[in-house]
Scaffold this motif. Structure first.
Motif, PDB file in Angstrom:
ATOM      1  N   TYR A 109      31.587  32.213  44.377  1.00 17.28           N
ATOM      2  CA  TYR A 109      32.564  33.303  44.354  1.00 17.28           C
ATOM      3  C   TYR A 109      32.254  34.250  43.198  1.00 17.28           C
ATOM      4  O   TYR A 109      31.778  33.830  42.148  1.00 17.28           O
ATOM      5  CB  TYR A 109      33.989  32.752  44.209  1.00 17.28           C
ATOM      6  N   ASP A 110      32.536  35.531  43.414  1.00 16.50           N
ATOM      7  CA  ASP A 110      32.287  36.552  42.398  1.00 16.50           C
ATOM      8  C   ASP A 110      33.540  36.911  41.604  1.00 16.50           C
ATOM      9  O   ASP A 110      33.451  37.325  40.453  1.00 16.50           O
ATOM     10  CB  ASP A 110      31.755  37.829  43.066  1.00 16.50           C
ATOM     11  N   THR A 111      34.695  36.790  42.246  1.00 15.62           N
ATOM     12  CA  THR A 111      35.961  37.173  41.630  1.00 15.62           C
ATOM     13  C   THR A 111      37.021  36.130  41.974  1.00 15.62           C
ATOM     14  O   THR A 111      37.096  35.673  43.117  1.00 15.62           O
ATOM     15  CB  THR A 111      36.430  38.550  42.150  1.00 15.62           C
ATOM     16  N   ALA A 112      37.825  35.779  40.974  1.00 13.17           N
ATOM     17  CA  ALA A 112      38.989  34.929  41.204  1.00 13.17           C
ATOM     18  C   ALA A 112      40.224  35.810  41.108  1.00 13.17           C
ATOM     19  O   ALA A 112      40.328  36.652  40.206  1.00 13.17           O
ATOM     20  CB  ALA A 112      39.056  33.801  40.183  1.00 13.17           C
ATOM     21  N   TRP A 113      41.155  35.612  42.031  1.00 12.14           N
ATOM     22  CA  TRP A 113      42.377  36.394  42.102  1.00 12.14           C
ATOM     23  C   TRP A 113      43.572  35.459  42.013  1.00 12.14           C
ATOM     24  O   TRP A 113      43.656  34.480  42.747  1.00 12.14           O
ATOM     25  CB  TRP A 113      42.410  37.171  43.415  1.00 12.14           C
ATOM     26  N   VAL A 114      44.480  35.765  41.088  1.00 14.89           N
ATOM     27  CA  VAL A 114      45.714  35.004  40.957  1.00 14.89           C
ATOM     28  C   VAL A 114      46.833  35.844  41.575  1.00 14.89           C
ATOM     29  O   VAL A 114      47.142  36.923  41.073  1.00 14.89           O
ATOM     30  CB  VAL A 114      46.023  34.695  39.476  1.00 14.89           C
ATOM     31  N   PRO A 115      47.443  35.372  42.673  1.00 18.05           N
ATOM     32  CA  PRO A 115      48.520  36.125  43.313  1.00 18.05           C
ATOM     33  C   PRO A 115      49.756  36.228  42.416  1.00 18.05           C
ATOM     34  O   PRO A 115      49.940  35.420  41.502  1.00 18.05           O
ATOM     35  CB  PRO A 115      48.842  35.296  44.571  1.00 18.05           C
ATOM     36  N   PRO A 116      50.627  37.202  42.694  1.00 16.77           N
ATOM     37  CA  PRO A 116      51.840  37.342  41.887  1.00 16.77           C
ATOM     38  C   PRO A 116      52.799  36.177  42.107  1.00 16.77           C
ATOM     39  O   PRO A 116      52.834  35.583  43.182  1.00 16.77           O
ATOM     40  CB  PRO A 116      52.448  38.658  42.389  1.00 16.77           C
ATOM     41  N   ASN A 117      53.515  35.838  41.041  1.00 16.64           N
ATOM     42  CA  ASN A 117      54.600  34.850  41.115  1.00 16.64           C
ATOM     43  C   ASN A 117      54.191  33.502  41.690  1.00 16.64           C
ATOM     44  O   ASN A 117      54.959  32.869  42.402  1.00 16.64           O
ATOM     45  CB  ASN A 117      55.779  35.419  41.917  1.00 16.64           C
ATOM     46  N   ILE A 170      40.473  50.194  29.212  1.00 16.18           N
ATOM     47  CA  ILE A 170      39.267  50.675  29.867  1.00 16.18           C
ATOM     48  C   ILE A 170      39.515  50.668  31.371  1.00 16.18           C
ATOM     49  O   ILE A 170      39.817  49.626  31.961  1.00 16.18           O
ATOM     50  CB  ILE A 170      38.053  49.799  29.521  1.00 16.18           C
ATOM     51  N   LYS A 171      39.401  51.845  31.967  1.00 15.69           N
ATOM     52  CA  LYS A 171      39.524  51.974  33.414  1.00 15.69           C
ATOM     53  C   LYS A 171      38.153  51.705  34.010  1.00 15.69           C
ATOM     54  O   LYS A 171      37.156  52.290  33.564  1.00 15.69           O
ATOM     55  CB  LYS A 171      39.998  53.379  33.778  1.00 15.69           C
ATOM     56  N   VAL A 172      38.098  50.809  34.994  1.00 12.15           N
ATOM     57  CA  VAL A 172      36.811  50.394  35.546  1.00 12.15           C
ATOM     58  C   VAL A 172      36.823  50.424  37.071  1.00 12.15           C
ATOM     59  O   VAL A 172      37.873  50.428  37.709  1.00 12.15           O
ATOM     60  CB  VAL A 172      36.424  48.972  35.070  1.00 12.15           C
ATOM     61  N   LEU A 173      35.631  50.420  37.607  1.00 12.59           N
ATOM     62  CA  LEU A 173      35.410  50.270  39.037  1.00 12.59           C
ATOM     63  C   LEU A 173      34.762  48.903  39.227  1.00 12.59           C
ATOM     64  O   LEU A 173      33.759  48.593  38.584  1.00 12.59           O
ATOM     65  CB  LEU A 173      34.485  51.369  39.548  1.00 12.59           C
ATOM     66  N   VAL A 174      35.350  48.086  40.093  1.00 12.41           N
ATOM     67  CA  VAL A 174      34.872  46.718  40.292  1.00 12.41           C
ATOM     68  C   VAL A 174      34.439  46.511  41.736  1.00 12.41           C
ATOM     69  O   VAL A 174      35.200  46.783  42.666  1.00 12.41           O
ATOM     70  CB  VAL A 174      35.979  45.690  39.955  1.00 12.41           C
ATOM     71  N   SER A 175      33.234  46.026  41.912  1.00 12.82           N
ATOM     72  CA  SER A 175      32.772  45.560  43.206  1.00 12.82           C
ATOM     73  C   SER A 175      33.084  44.062  43.235  1.00 12.82           C
ATOM     74  O   SER A 175      32.393  43.273  42.591  1.00 12.82           O
ATOM     75  CB  SER A 175      31.271  45.810  43.364  1.00 12.82           C
ATOM     76  N   VAL A 176      34.143  43.678  43.956  1.00 17.05           N
ATOM     77  CA  VAL A 176      34.662  42.310  43.827  1.00 17.05           C
ATOM     78  C   VAL A 176      33.784  41.239  44.463  1.00 17.05           C
ATOM     79  O   VAL A 176      33.917  40.060  44.123  1.00 17.05           O
ATOM     80  CB  VAL A 176      36.104  42.189  44.363  1.00 17.05           C
ATOM     81  N   GLY A 177      32.896  41.609  45.371  1.00 13.40           N
ATOM     82  CA  GLY A 177      32.049  40.590  46.002  1.00 13.40           C
ATOM     83  C   GLY A 177      32.882  39.630  46.825  1.00 13.40           C
ATOM     84  O   GLY A 177      33.787  40.032  47.547  1.00 13.40           O
ATOM     85  N   ILE A 178      32.622  38.332  46.683  1.00 13.98           N
ATOM     86  CA  ILE A 178      33.359  37.304  47.422  1.00 13.98           C
ATOM     87  C   ILE A 178      34.488  36.801  46.531  1.00 13.98           C
ATOM     88  O   ILE A 178      34.255  36.401  45.391  1.00 13.98           O
ATOM     89  CB  ILE A 178      32.421  36.149  47.840  1.00 13.98           C
ATOM     90  N   VAL A 179      35.710  36.800  47.068  1.00 14.21           N
ATOM     91  CA  VAL A 179      36.915  36.525  46.284  1.00 14.21           C
ATOM     92  C   VAL A 179      37.551  35.202  46.697  1.00 14.21           C
ATOM     93  O   VAL A 179      37.627  34.871  47.883  1.00 14.21           O
ATOM     94  CB  VAL A 179      37.947  37.661  46.487  1.00 14.21           C
ATOM     95  N   ILE A 180      38.025  34.466  45.699  1.00 16.39           N
ATOM     96  CA  ILE A 180      38.812  33.251  45.935  1.00 16.39           C
ATOM     97  C   ILE A 180      40.193  33.444  45.324  1.00 16.39           C
ATOM     98  O   ILE A 180      40.316  34.027  44.246  1.00 16.39           O
ATOM     99  CB  ILE A 180      38.129  31.996  45.343  1.00 16.39           C
ATOM    100  N   ALA A 181      41.216  32.966  46.024  1.00 16.07           N
ATOM    101  CA  ALA A 181      42.579  32.965  45.480  1.00 16.07           C
ATOM    102  C   ALA A 181      42.803  31.651  44.747  1.00 16.07           C
ATOM    103  O   ALA A 181      42.605  30.571  45.306  1.00 16.07           O
ATOM    104  CB  ALA A 181      43.601  33.119  46.598  1.00 16.07           C
ATOM    105  N   ASN A 218      28.046  42.767  35.477  1.00 13.49           N
ATOM    106  CA  ASN A 218      27.305  43.833  36.146  1.00 13.49           C
ATOM    107  C   ASN A 218      28.036  44.369  37.381  1.00 13.49           C
ATOM    108  O   ASN A 218      27.643  45.393  37.928  1.00 13.49           O
ATOM    109  CB  ASN A 218      25.903  43.356  36.536  1.00 13.49           C
ATOM    110  N   ARG A 219      29.080  43.688  37.821  1.00 16.80           N
ATOM    111  CA  ARG A 219      29.892  44.160  38.941  1.00 16.80           C
ATOM    112  C   ARG A 219      30.920  45.196  38.489  1.00 16.80           C
ATOM    113  O   ARG A 219      31.671  45.719  39.303  1.00 16.80           O
ATOM    114  CB  ARG A 219      30.628  42.994  39.608  1.00 16.80           C
ATOM    115  N   ILE A 220      30.966  45.474  37.190  1.00 14.34           N
ATOM    116  CA  ILE A 220      31.986  46.348  36.616  1.00 14.34           C
ATOM    117  C   ILE A 220      31.337  47.611  36.066  1.00 14.34           C
ATOM    118  O   ILE A 220      30.416  47.537  35.258  1.00 14.34           O
ATOM    119  CB  ILE A 220      32.727  45.617  35.473  1.00 14.34           C
ATOM    120  N   LYS A 221      31.845  48.757  36.501  1.00 14.62           N
ATOM    121  CA  LYS A 221      31.365  50.052  36.011  1.00 14.62           C
ATOM    122  C   LYS A 221      32.511  50.726  35.265  1.00 14.62           C
ATOM    123  O   LYS A 221      33.613  50.882  35.806  1.00 14.62           O
ATOM    124  CB  LYS A 221      30.901  50.927  37.175  1.00 14.62           C
TER     125      LYS A 221
END
Length: 151
Positions: A113-121, A85-96, A138-141
Motif C-alpha cells: 500500500y502507498d497510503t493509509a487512510w484513517v476514516p473520521p470518528n 504546506i499545501k501539497v498534491l498527493v498521488s495516493v497510489g493504492i490506499v488501505i483504510a 516522492n508521491r508528494i508535490k
C-alpha cells in the motif's frame, strides 16, 4: 493574538481534487496539507519531505485534508511560528486503517500500500478527524506554503 488560515482554491492543479471525508480512490491525485513550523516548512521546500520515524500509522508523511486541522500542528508550538504546506498527493493504492490495533496499522507499507487512510470518528484520532499517511515522499508535490494572517 488571533490568526486566520486561508487558502486560494484557484491554485489546484488540473486533474487534482480536494478530498472530503470519503475514502481516497486508488490512483487519484488530491490536495492535502501538512502543518509544521515556519523553519521546517522552508527546509521541506528546499529538500523535500522525509518519512517520520514513526507515528500512529508507522513511518511516512502525515497529511490532513483540511487546512484548519493542519494549522494546529505542531500542537506545542506558537501559532505565529507555524506554517502549512499545501501539497498534491498521488495516493497510489490506499488501505483504510479503521480501528485501533488494526492488524496492519503499522505494517501496511510492507503489503504494497502507498497510503493509509484513517476514516473520521473511528476511534483512531482523538479529534475524530481524518488522517492520511503517505509512505513514499516522492508521491508528494509541494504547491505552496501558507502562513497565518493576524486578525
Amino acid at each position: 493574538m488571533q490568526y486566520e488560515w486561508a487558502d486560494d482554491d484557484s491554485d489546484v492543479p488540473p486533474g487534482a481534487v480536494h478530498l472530503d471525508l470519503s475514502a481516497p480512490i486508488d490512483g487519484y491525485m488530491y490536495v492535502m496539507y501538512h502543518g509544521t513550523t515556519k523553519e521546517s516548512a522552508e527546509a521541506i521546500l528546499t529538500s523535500g519531505f522525509r518519512q517520520s520515524a514513526g507515528g500512529m500509522l508507522g513511518p511516512g508523511v502525515y497529511l490532513s485534508r483540511d487546512l484548519q486541522n493542519a494549522s494546529r500542528y505542531p500542537i506545542d508550538h506558537p501559532e505565529s511560528d507555524r506554517a502549512v504546506i499545501k501539497v498534491l498527493v498521488s495516493v497510489g493504492i490506499v488501505i483504510a486503517i479503521n480501528r485501533q490495533n488494526h492488524p496492519h496499522q503499522k505494517t501496511w507499507q510492507d503489503l504494497g500500500y502507498d497510503t493509509a487512510w484513517v476514516p473520521p470518528n473511528c476511534g483512531m484520532v482523538r479529534s475524530g478527524l481524518v488522517e492520511d499517511c503517505v509512505w513514499d515522499p516522492n508521491r508528494i508535490k509541494i504547491i505552496k506554503i501558507i502562513h497565518p494572517t493576524p486578525v
